[in-house]
Design a protein around this motif. Structure first.
Motif, short mmCIF file in Angstrom:
data_model
loop_
_atom_site.label_atom_id
_atom_site.label_comp_id
_atom_site.label_asym_id
_atom_site.label_seq_id
_atom_site.Cartn_x
_atom_site.Cartn_y
_atom_site.Cartn_z
N VAL A 257 6.01 8.53 0.41
CA VAL A 257 7.60 8.51 0.05
C VAL A 257 7.92 8.09 1.68
CG1 VAL A 257 9.76 9.40 0.01
CG2 VAL A 257 7.91 9.62 -1.88
N CYS A 258 7.82 8.87 2.56
CA CYS A 258 8.21 8.53 3.81
C CYS A 258 7.55 7.28 4.68
CB CYS A 258 7.76 9.71 4.75
SG CYS A 258 8.44 11.44 4.64
N TYR B 11 0.76 -1.14 -0.11
CA TYR B 11 0.02 0.04 0.03
C TYR B 11 0.94 1.09 0.15
CZ TYR B 11 -3.20 3.67 1.62
OH TYR B 11 -4.09 4.94 1.68
N ALA B 12 1.90 1.19 0.93
CA ALA B 12 2.86 2.55 0.85
C ALA B 12 3.55 2.60 -0.40
CB ALA B 12 3.71 2.40 1.99
N ASN B 13 4.21 1.53 -1.04
CA ASN B 13 4.82 1.67 -2.09
C ASN B 13 4.13 2.21 -3.43
OD1 ASN B 13 6.80 0.58 -0.72
ND2 ASN B 13 6.88 -1.35 -1.77
N TYR B 14 3.08 2.30 -3.50
CA TYR B 14 2.20 2.67 -4.57
C TYR B 14 2.22 4.25 -4.67
CZ TYR B 14 -1.86 4.37 -7.57
OH TYR B 14 -2.28 5.04 -8.48
N VAL C 141 13.14 -0.19 4.95
CA VAL C 141 14.45 -0.03 5.83
C VAL C 141 14.80 -1.63 6.01
CG1 VAL C 141 15.62 0.56 8.01
CG2 VAL C 141 14.29 2.32 6.52
N GLY C 142 15.83 -1.97 5.79
CA GLY C 142 16.70 -3.09 5.93
C GLY C 142 16.08 -4.33 5.09
N VAL D 86 -2.85 13.87 -5.97
CA VAL D 86 -1.63 13.06 -6.17
C VAL D 86 -0.44 13.72 -5.65
CG1 VAL D 86 -0.14 12.03 -8.04
CG2 VAL D 86 -2.75 12.01 -8.10
N PHE D 87 -0.17 14.99 -5.92
CA PHE D 87 0.99 15.71 -5.34
C PHE D 87 0.94 15.90 -3.84
CE2 PHE D 87 1.12 16.78 -9.92
CZ PHE D 87 2.55 16.51 -10.33
N MET D 88 -0.01 16.05 -3.44
CA MET D 88 -0.44 16.31 -1.90
C MET D 88 0.17 15.05 -1.18
SD MET D 88 -3.94 18.55 -1.36
CE MET D 88 -3.68 18.28 0.38
N VAL D 89 -0.33 14.02 -1.57
CA VAL D 89 0.13 12.78 -0.78
C VAL D 89 1.48 12.12 -0.94
CG1 VAL D 89 -2.27 12.00 -0.57
CG2 VAL D 89 -0.97 11.15 -2.35
#
Length: 322
Positions: A296-297, A160-163, A304-305, A288-291
């Motif tokens: 990314v964070c 979900y985060a990677n999209y 990580v890892g 799209v630009f707001m989120v």
């Protein structure tokens, strides 16, 4: 899908995604001599990835397999290159096959390393409409609830985060651009996903001629599983042609399509994909630009890892054509 098709051939053994250059040996160390312990650890990681899959591997990276002791002791010179070559040969023979098919999608970013080390290798480059990829990636987090119950919850959150249309567009453009560099190389075979769906038999016949193996009609009788947009239907065999251009039926906002096309349009045109014209700037593009910075964070924290060297991986994936 392509790996399942090839895996149906009696001469081909299809591996799990091994992620060799990101999980086992970094490309810069591919030809570096390994100590006996390092070779045994590399063999064990490959065995773990093949036997258990990536998700279980990530929770047991340091596991040592007894088979790895025997495999590493049989090598006079031990490098990442010899480890991978001997592992592939070992598994292919173990399964009574003649050819190895390694299906990791990110191998496209390491084509130079692969062809330099194994000049007799054949590369099959599958390209899909970036908007189809976008819809698939947007829904990828749902796979856990569509039949792929083995996917861990953390991986569902990671999917979900990677999209995001920006990152997905950049990665699509980078990967396809790298493939286009080799379009005249006789070891390279490019397949458009949409053509495979609409003309499967002829495409696979051409592919078999490229590999120099006889075509088997059973290759097309694959379970209809693995789609991010549809539930698994393991009892249904064949090519699920209905997923072609599924993005046109909804699921993406105009803003997502607009941003994706803006990033990928030059490579899209080279691959014969038609752009959807927009007369005005879609309002949903603002969202799209707001989120984007939040996605990314969120993605960085969850990844990580996950790989051996984040910096090297990002440089490989984000550099167009190099």
């Amino acid at each position: 899908m392509m790996s399942r098709i090839l895996g149906k051939h009696p001469e081909i053994f299809t591996f799990n995604e091994l992620h060799f250059f990101e999980q086992v040996i970094l490309p810069n160390n591919f030809k570096k001599e390994l100590s006996p312990l390092e070779a045994k650890q590399a063999f064990s990681k490959l065995l773990n990835l093949q036997r258990n899959g990536l998700f279980q591997f990530l929770n047991s990276k340091e596991r040592i397999f007894e088979e790895a002791e025997l495999m590493s002791s049989n090598l006079e010179e031990q490098t990442g290159q010899t480890v991978l070559s001997n592992f592939l040969t070992y598994e292919v023979k173990r399964n009574g096959k003649n050819y190895a098919c390694e299906q990791t999608p990110t191998n496209i970013f390491y084509i130079n390393n692969i062809l330099d080390a194994y000049p007799d290798s054949l590369i099959i480059h599958m390209v899909r409409d970036p908007r189809g990829v976008l819809l698939s990636q947007k829904n990828r987090w749902k796979r856990r609830y569509q039949g792929a119950k083995a996917i861990p919850l953390k991986q569902t959150l990671r999917n979900y985060a990677n999209y995001h249309p920006i990152t997905n567009g950049i990665l699509w453009k980078s990967s396809v651009s790298k493939g286009l560099k080799f379009e005249r190389d006789t070891r390279f075979f490019t397949v458009r996903f949409e053509e495979l769906l609409s003309n499967a038999e002829n495409v696979i016949k051409d592919l078999c001629r490229f590999i120099n193996i006889p075509y088997q009609k059973e290759m097309l009788e694959i379970p209809q599983v693995g789609s991010s947009n549809n539930s698994d239907e393991k009892d249904q065999l064949g090519i699920r042609s209905s997923v072609k251009d599924q993005w046109r039926n909804g699921g993406l906002t105009n803003g997502e399509i607009f941003v994706n096309q803006f990033i990928t349009k030059d490579v899209m045109e080279k691959m014969g994909y038609q752009l959807i014209p927009f007369q005005i700037f879609p309002l949903s593009t603002i969202y799209v630009f707001m989120v984007f910075p939040f996605k990314v964070c969120f993605s960085f924290v969850l990844n990580v890892g996950r790989v051996k060297n984040v910096k090297q991986v990002l440089l490989r994936r984000l550099k167009y054509g190099g």
